[in-house]
Design a protein around this motif. Structure first.
Motif, mmCIF file in Angstrom:
data_model
loop_
_atom_site.group_PDB
_atom_site.id
_atom_site.type_symbol
_atom_site.label_atom_id
_atom_site.label_comp_id
_atom_site.label_asym_id
_atom_site.label_seq_id
_atom_site.Cartn_x
_atom_site.Cartn_y
_atom_site.Cartn_z
ATOM 1 N N HIS A 285 0.833 -1.199 0.000
ATOM 2 C CA HIS A 285 0.000 0.000 0.000
ATOM 3 C C HIS A 285 0.874 1.257 0.000
ATOM 4 O O HIS A 285 2.092 1.194 0.188
ATOM 5 C CB HIS A 285 -0.930 -0.002 1.213
ATOM 6 N N GLU A 286 0.227 2.391 -0.174
ATOM 7 C CA GLU A 286 0.926 3.678 -0.247
ATOM 8 C C GLU A 286 0.330 4.626 0.800
ATOM 9 O O GLU A 286 -0.476 5.500 0.471
ATOM 10 C CB GLU A 286 0.788 4.266 -1.649
ATOM 11 N N PRO A 287 0.723 4.463 2.075
ATOM 12 C CA PRO A 287 0.160 5.317 3.123
ATOM 13 C C PRO A 287 0.902 6.644 3.257
ATOM 14 O O PRO A 287 2.092 6.752 2.956
ATOM 15 C CB PRO A 287 0.355 4.469 4.391
ATOM 16 N N THR A 288 0.183 7.637 3.721
ATOM 17 C CA THR A 288 0.765 8.923 4.101
ATOM 18 C C THR A 288 0.272 9.253 5.501
ATOM 19 O O THR A 288 -0.933 9.173 5.769
ATOM 20 C CB THR A 288 0.323 10.041 3.133
ATOM 21 N N VAL A 289 1.187 9.611 6.381
ATOM 22 C CA VAL A 289 0.808 10.023 7.728
ATOM 23 C C VAL A 289 0.715 11.542 7.764
ATOM 24 O O VAL A 289 1.690 12.243 7.476
ATOM 25 C CB VAL A 289 1.811 9.526 8.787
ATOM 26 N N ALA A 290 -0.477 12.047 8.080
ATOM 27 C CA ALA A 290 -0.686 13.482 8.254
ATOM 28 C C ALA A 290 -0.751 13.750 9.749
ATOM 29 O O ALA A 290 -1.652 13.261 10.439
ATOM 30 C CB ALA A 290 -1.981 13.922 7.576
ATOM 31 N N THR A 291 0.205 14.498 10.250
ATOM 32 C CA THR A 291 0.248 14.789 11.677
ATOM 33 C C THR A 291 0.986 16.100 11.894
ATOM 34 O O THR A 291 1.386 16.780 10.943
ATOM 35 C CB THR A 291 0.898 13.626 12.449
ATOM 36 N N CYS A 292 1.175 16.453 13.147
ATOM 37 C CA CYS A 292 1.764 17.745 13.489
ATOM 38 C C CYS A 292 3.154 17.905 12.868
ATOM 39 O O CYS A 292 3.949 16.956 12.848
ATOM 40 C CB CYS A 292 1.844 17.893 15.002
ATOM 41 N N GLU A 293 3.429 19.109 12.391
ATOM 42 C CA GLU A 293 4.699 19.411 11.719
ATOM 43 C C GLU A 293 5.899 19.007 12.568
ATOM 44 O O GLU A 293 6.939 18.600 12.032
ATOM 45 C CB GLU A 293 4.759 20.908 11.401
ATOM 46 N N ARG A 294 5.775 19.065 13.878
ATOM 47 C CA ARG A 294 6.876 18.721 14.774
ATOM 48 C C ARG A 294 7.430 17.326 14.504
ATOM 49 O O ARG A 294 8.603 17.051 14.748
ATOM 50 C CB ARG A 294 6.406 18.820 16.232
ATOM 51 N N PHE A 295 6.598 16.444 13.988
ATOM 52 C CA PHE A 295 7.011 15.052 13.809
ATOM 53 C C PHE A 295 7.436 14.718 12.376
ATOM 54 O O PHE A 295 7.560 13.546 12.028
ATOM 55 C CB PHE A 295 5.875 14.116 14.249
ATOM 56 N N ARG A 296 7.658 15.730 11.558
ATOM 57 C CA ARG A 296 8.017 15.486 10.161
ATOM 58 C C ARG A 296 9.227 14.553 10.048
ATOM 59 O O ARG A 296 9.177 13.526 9.351
ATOM 60 C CB ARG A 296 8.311 16.796 9.434
ATOM 61 N N SER A 297 10.336 14.897 10.692
ATOM 62 C CA SER A 297 11.559 14.095 10.544
ATOM 63 C C SER A 297 11.385 12.710 11.155
ATOM 64 O O SER A 297 11.961 11.729 10.659
ATOM 65 C CB SER A 297 12.748 14.809 11.185
ATOM 66 N N PHE A 298 10.583 12.606 12.213
ATOM 67 C CA PHE A 298 10.319 11.307 12.811
ATOM 68 C C PHE A 298 9.592 10.397 11.828
ATOM 69 O O PHE A 298 9.945 9.223 11.656
ATOM 70 C CB PHE A 298 9.494 11.478 14.094
ATOM 71 N N VAL A 299 8.582 10.919 11.156
ATOM 72 C CA VAL A 299 7.796 10.125 10.204
ATOM 73 C C VAL A 299 8.634 9.770 8.980
ATOM 74 O O VAL A 299 8.739 8.600 8.591
ATOM 75 C CB VAL A 299 6.516 10.881 9.799
#
Length: 428
Positions: free
Chosen positions: A30-44
């Motif tokens: 699958h091709e998931p995208t996680v949309a969450t708080c900008e603070r976690f960009r590098s973590f994701v």
């Protein structure tokens, strides 16, 4: 390959399980995208998962003096009501912006399925606008009513199943405050007609039930018999794969220098006086006669001037560090509790807020740790007694080890992916 939008909002504990799920979905094509708080960009993105940014405003609110004060007072019925009142005025505009952020992420990714945390209120409305299915996914049992236990955040009272079910109406009442906002979003952003109960947490806007996946092990929380069929326990969603993590030599040397220490870490929970908390924790370790590893994390614990028997670290992967200690002391976040139990370690929970009290009670009920020590009542003497019990009681140790083996035999991500595939197949 199916495009999937995973929308979640909150602290690290509200993000990490969804990154783990996304990696499982990628492994299945699958091709998931996680949309969450900008603070976690590098973590994701560091885990190879596509990212779409949502506002950090909710985190900034919780990190503020007003947010910390409100969360400090959020235990029990009165405290929960006070917290909701204190934060409601600021949270309204934040949630309104988040609705638009999720819609923007959806327009960018064009998903064929929306998976969402209930704090991402836009989830079911966006799915309706796109004509795709939705799945609600969360690491705590807070939206599906049951007679087995009251809603998280309210006290356990000996009033039976009727009381327990009644408490979930308060959840629905809390969501109703967002009904006008949700309908305004439907009309102005999505071009959809307003609906009754637009903010109901377990139903689509047209009233159909939503599949609800709980990232929880049945060995920790048996599935309530009165849950509807669409509410499921999958097992935990662990984010492992930290095999390339190299521990600091100081940590390796400390672990090798004596008996396994006790791990103490409160994640992002700081309270209003981190220095006092640190003093009490260090004194408790000394009174219990054990060595300790103190993880400062985001909580701002004061690690200056520690005795030689206590080592301060910033953080370490839970799946690495927990297997090397004798017991874990933490705030009782869902993810940290799961990691400690999977490691088979006796657990001392020092809850600060809301669901942490629930997990602390579950650990004690299971016999995998002593009675929780709430941070408001935490003293060196109380914590030392709990640590001594956790590290010397053979029954607690054996129970924790047994639960650890049971959780390790599960594959919550595979179960969740299979159920997501079922939803996709049914929608087609």
């Amino acid at each position: 390959m199916t495009r999937i939008l995973i929308a979640t909002v909150g602290s690290r504990g509200d993000v990490q399980p969804y990154v783990a799920l996304a990696k499982g979905l990628i492994a299945e094509g699958h091709e998931p995208t996680v949309a969450t708080c900008e603070r976690f960009r590098s973590f994701v993105t560091g885990h190879g998962v596509a990212f779409e940014p949502l506002s950090d405003d909710i985190l900034l609110l919780l990190d503020s003096d007003a947010g910390r004060t409100a969360m400090d007072e959020s235990s029990g019925l009165v405290g929960t009501i006070k917290t909701n009142i204190a934060l409601a005025k600021q949270a309204g505009p934040i949630n309104e912006r988040l609705l638009g952020d999720v819609w923007r992420a959806a327009r960018t990714t064009e998903p064929e399925l929306v998976v969402y945390h209930p704090k991402a209120l836009a989830g079911p409305h966006v799915a309706e606008a796109l004509g795709v299915p939705a799945i609600e996914a969360l690491p705590v049992p807070v939206v599906v009513p049951t007679g087995d236990f009251p809603v998280i955040g309210l006290p356990r009272l000996p009033l039976g199943a009727g009381y327990n079910r009644l408490t979930y109406r308060l959840v629905s009442a809390g969501y109703r405050q967002y009904e006008k906002m949700a309908n305004r979003f439907r009309e102005e952003d999505l071009g959809l007609a307003p609906v009754k109960n637009a903010a109901m947490p377990t139903r689509m806007p047209d009233g159909r039930p939503i599949e609800v996946l709980h990232a929880i092990s049945e060995h920790v929380l048996p599935r309530p018999a009165d849950w509807p069929e669409h509410a499921r326990l999958t097992g935990y969603w662990f984010l492992d794969g930290e095999d390339d993590w190299t521990p600091p030599q100081e940590l390796v040397n400390f672990l090798d220098a004596g008996d396994p220490p006790v791990y103490v870490g409160f994640g992002s929970m700081a309270g209003r006086d981190p220095a006092r908390m640190t003093r009490e924790v260090v004194a408790a370790l000394e009174q219990a006669g054990v060595r300790g590893i103190l993880a400062s994390g985001w909580g701002g614990l004061d690690t200056a001037g520690l005795p030689d028997s206590v080592l301060a670290i910033t953080e370490a992967p839970h799946d690495w560090i927990f297997s090397r200690v004798s017991a874990v002391v933490h705030h009782g976040g869902a993810g940290t509790t799961a990691a400690g139990l999977r490691a088979g370690r006796p657990t001392v929970v020092c809850p600060f807020i809301v669901d942490q009290f629930f997990w602390g009670a579950r650990v004690a009920d299971l016999g995998a740790g002593p009675t929780p020590v709430p941070q408001k009542k935490l003293t060196a003497e109380r914590l030392a007694a709990a640590i001594r019990e956790a590290t010397t009681d053979a029954g607690i140790r054996e129970t924790a080890e047994g639960i650890g083996r049971a959780i390790s035999a599960e594959d919550g991500i595979a179960t969740a992916v299979a159920q997501i595939n079922d939803v996709l197949a049914a929608s087609r």
